[in-house]
Scaffold this motif. Sequence first.
Motif, PDB file in Angstrom:
ATOM      1  N   THR A   1       1.433 -13.477  -2.896  1.00 44.55           N
ATOM      2  CA  THR A   1       1.510 -12.529  -3.997  1.00 44.55           C
ATOM      3  C   THR A   1       0.516 -11.403  -3.732  1.00 44.55           C
ATOM      4  N   ALA A   2       0.808 -10.251  -4.304  1.00 41.35           N
ATOM      5  CA  ALA A   2      -0.087  -9.099  -4.148  1.00 41.35           C
ATOM      6  C   ALA A   2       0.239  -8.074  -5.220  1.00 41.35           C
ATOM      7  N   ASP A   3      -0.753  -7.284  -5.578  1.00 39.01           N
ATOM      8  CA  ASP A   3      -0.568  -6.125  -6.433  1.00 39.01           C
ATOM      9  C   ASP A   3      -0.549  -4.937  -5.476  1.00 39.01           C
ATOM     10  N   VAL A   4       0.604  -4.303  -5.353  1.00 40.16           N
ATOM     11  CA  VAL A   4       0.891  -3.381  -4.272  1.00 40.16           C
ATOM     12  C   VAL A   4       1.051  -1.949  -4.791  1.00 40.16           C
ATOM     13  N   SER A   5       0.466  -1.010  -4.081  1.00 38.00           N
ATOM     14  CA  SER A   5       0.573   0.399  -4.454  1.00 38.00           C
ATOM     15  C   SER A   5       2.001   0.915  -4.258  1.00 38.00           C
ATOM     16  N   ILE A   6       2.260   2.060  -4.855  1.00 41.16           N
ATOM     17  CA  ILE A   6       3.547   2.732  -4.640  1.00 41.16           C
ATOM     18  C   ILE A   6       3.748   2.959  -3.137  1.00 41.16           C
ATOM     19  N   THR A   7       2.690   3.364  -2.464  1.00 39.35           N
ATOM     20  CA  THR A   7       2.737   3.666  -1.044  1.00 39.35           C
ATOM     21  C   THR A   7       3.098   2.444  -0.206  1.00 39.35           C
ATOM     22  N   ALA A   8       2.520   1.292  -0.539  1.00 36.87           N
ATOM     23  CA  ALA A   8       2.721   0.076   0.256  1.00 36.87           C
ATOM     24  C   ALA A   8       3.984  -0.691  -0.109  1.00 36.87           C
ATOM     25  N   ARG A   9       4.585  -0.393  -1.247  1.00 39.59           N
ATOM     26  CA  ARG A   9       5.757  -1.162  -1.698  1.00 39.59           C
ATOM     27  C   ARG A   9       6.868  -1.251  -0.647  1.00 39.59           C
ATOM     28  N   PRO A  10       7.300  -0.138  -0.024  1.00 39.85           N
ATOM     29  CA  PRO A  10       8.386  -0.255   0.969  1.00 39.85           C
ATOM     30  C   PRO A  10       8.025  -1.183   2.137  1.00 39.85           C
ATOM     31  N   PHE A  11       6.773  -1.147   2.576  1.00 34.29           N
ATOM     32  CA  PHE A  11       6.335  -2.047   3.650  1.00 34.29           C
ATOM     33  C   PHE A  11       6.507  -3.500   3.229  1.00 34.29           C
ATOM     34  N   PHE A  12       5.981  -3.849   2.068  1.00 32.56           N
ATOM     35  CA  PHE A  12       6.067  -5.236   1.607  1.00 32.56           C
ATOM     36  C   PHE A  12       7.524  -5.658   1.400  1.00 32.56           C
ATOM     37  N   GLU A  13       8.345  -4.761   0.903  1.00 28.84           N
ATOM     38  CA  GLU A  13       9.764  -5.093   0.721  1.00 28.84           C
ATOM     39  C   GLU A  13      10.441  -5.368   2.058  1.00 28.84           C
ATOM     40  N   ARG A  14      10.083  -4.618   3.101  1.00 26.13           N
ATOM     41  CA  ARG A  14      10.655  -4.862   4.438  1.00 26.13           C
ATOM     42  C   ARG A  14      10.346  -6.267   4.928  1.00 26.13           C
ATOM     43  N   PHE A  15       9.261  -6.853   4.457  1.00 24.76           N
ATOM     44  CA  PHE A  15       8.856  -8.179   4.910  1.00 24.76           C
ATOM     45  C   PHE A  15       9.149  -9.266   3.879  1.00 24.76           C
ATOM     46  N   GLY A  16      10.120  -9.003   3.010  1.00 20.02           N
ATOM     47  CA  GLY A  16      10.641 -10.041   2.128  1.00 20.02           C
ATOM     48  C   GLY A  16       9.996 -10.175   0.765  1.00 20.02           C
ATOM     49  N   PHE A  17       9.069  -9.309   0.418  1.00 21.30           N
ATOM     50  CA  PHE A  17       8.462  -9.351  -0.910  1.00 21.30           C
ATOM     51  C   PHE A  17       9.409  -8.733  -1.923  1.00 21.30           C
ATOM     52  N   VAL A  18       9.371  -9.234  -3.139  1.00 25.07           N
ATOM     53  CA  VAL A  18      10.151  -8.663  -4.233  1.00 25.07           C
ATOM     54  C   VAL A  18       9.208  -8.300  -5.377  1.00 25.07           C
ATOM     55  N   VAL A  19       9.571  -7.255  -6.092  1.00 25.02           N
ATOM     56  CA  VAL A  19       8.781  -6.826  -7.244  1.00 25.02           C
ATOM     57  C   VAL A  19       9.025  -7.806  -8.390  1.00 25.02           C
ATOM     58  N   THR A  20       7.941  -8.322  -8.954  1.00 26.61           N
ATOM     59  CA  THR A  20       8.065  -9.184 -10.128  1.00 26.61           C
ATOM     60  C   THR A  20       7.737  -8.412 -11.403  1.00 26.61           C
ATOM     61  N   SER A  21       6.941  -7.334 -11.274  1.00 24.77           N
ATOM     62  CA  SER A  21       6.695  -6.461 -12.427  1.00 24.77           C
ATOM     63  C   SER A  21       6.021  -5.167 -11.987  1.00 24.77           C
ATOM     64  N   GLU A  22       6.248  -4.124 -12.775  1.00 26.52           N
ATOM     65  CA  GLU A  22       5.526  -2.870 -12.594  1.00 26.52           C
ATOM     66  C   GLU A  22       4.296  -2.954 -13.479  1.00 26.52           C
ATOM     67  N   GLN A  23       3.156  -2.487 -12.959  1.00 24.67           N
ATOM     68  CA  GLN A  23       1.898  -2.578 -13.700  1.00 24.67           C
ATOM     69  C   GLN A  23       1.258  -1.190 -13.797  1.00 24.67           C
ATOM     70  N   HIS A  24       0.394  -1.027 -14.800  1.00 27.48           N
ATOM     71  CA  HIS A  24      -0.289   0.251 -14.993  1.00 27.48           C
ATOM     72  C   HIS A  24      -1.777   0.012 -15.248  1.00 27.48           C
ATOM     73  N   PRO A  25      -2.504  -0.407 -14.199  1.00 27.51           N
ATOM     74  CA  PRO A  25      -3.946  -0.621 -14.379  1.00 27.51           C
ATOM     75  C   PRO A  25      -4.664   0.700 -14.626  1.00 27.51           C
ATOM     76  N   VAL A  26      -5.779   0.631 -15.321  1.00 27.96           N
ATOM     77  CA  VAL A  26      -6.590   1.814 -15.599  1.00 27.96           C
ATOM     78  C   VAL A  26      -7.899   1.678 -14.828  1.00 27.96           C
ATOM     79  N   LYS A  27      -8.182   2.668 -13.990  1.00 27.89           N
ATOM     80  CA  LYS A  27      -9.420   2.706 -13.205  1.00 27.89           C
ATOM     81  C   LYS A  27     -10.177   3.961 -13.609  1.00 27.89           C
TER      82      LYS A  27
END
Length: 173
Positions: free
Chosen positions: A125-151
């Motif tokens: 599992t991982a919390d993945v940036s917009i930028t990294a999402r396509p990479f993780f999807e190429r390796f079989g990861f699926v989105v379980t939820s969209e999140q909006h953390p505040v930093k």
Amino acid sequence: MSASANREHTAIAVRPYTELDAASTLAIFIAAATETASADYTVKQTEAWADIDARDLQSWGRAMAARNSFVATIDDEVAGFSDVSATGYIDMMFVAPRFLRRGVARRLLEHAEALARKAGARALTADVSITARPFFERFGFVVTSEQHPVKRGVELTNFAMSKDCIEPASRRS
């Protein structure tokens, strides 16, 4: 030799993080957050994410060691880093901008998955940036939820992603 052929033959080694890696991994994190992710996040968002003013080398180093981090090197230069917990959570995975598209992230992910599998994790599992999402999807990861953390008072967008840890075919009976 062409640039793409050179990239294919680059040896990427993965080894455990040491305290001597603190400065290079912090620099990679800041560059990845402010440069690589700049196509997907605003300047305000990347500055909040990198949070440069709040980072110090000692705290960074302690946190990296506590997460059981590891680094990928090319010709003994740290090119990227990651970590994975015994439960399969990847907290950080970053590659230096100059080493993008050379297989570094793939090698880090393979290493993380092997460690997680060895520890008995059932999924990565991982919390993945917009930028990294396509990479993780190429390796079989699926989105379980969209999140909006505040930093630092700035809302970001990332994605909770997961991938089942399946024993490699060569090891299955």
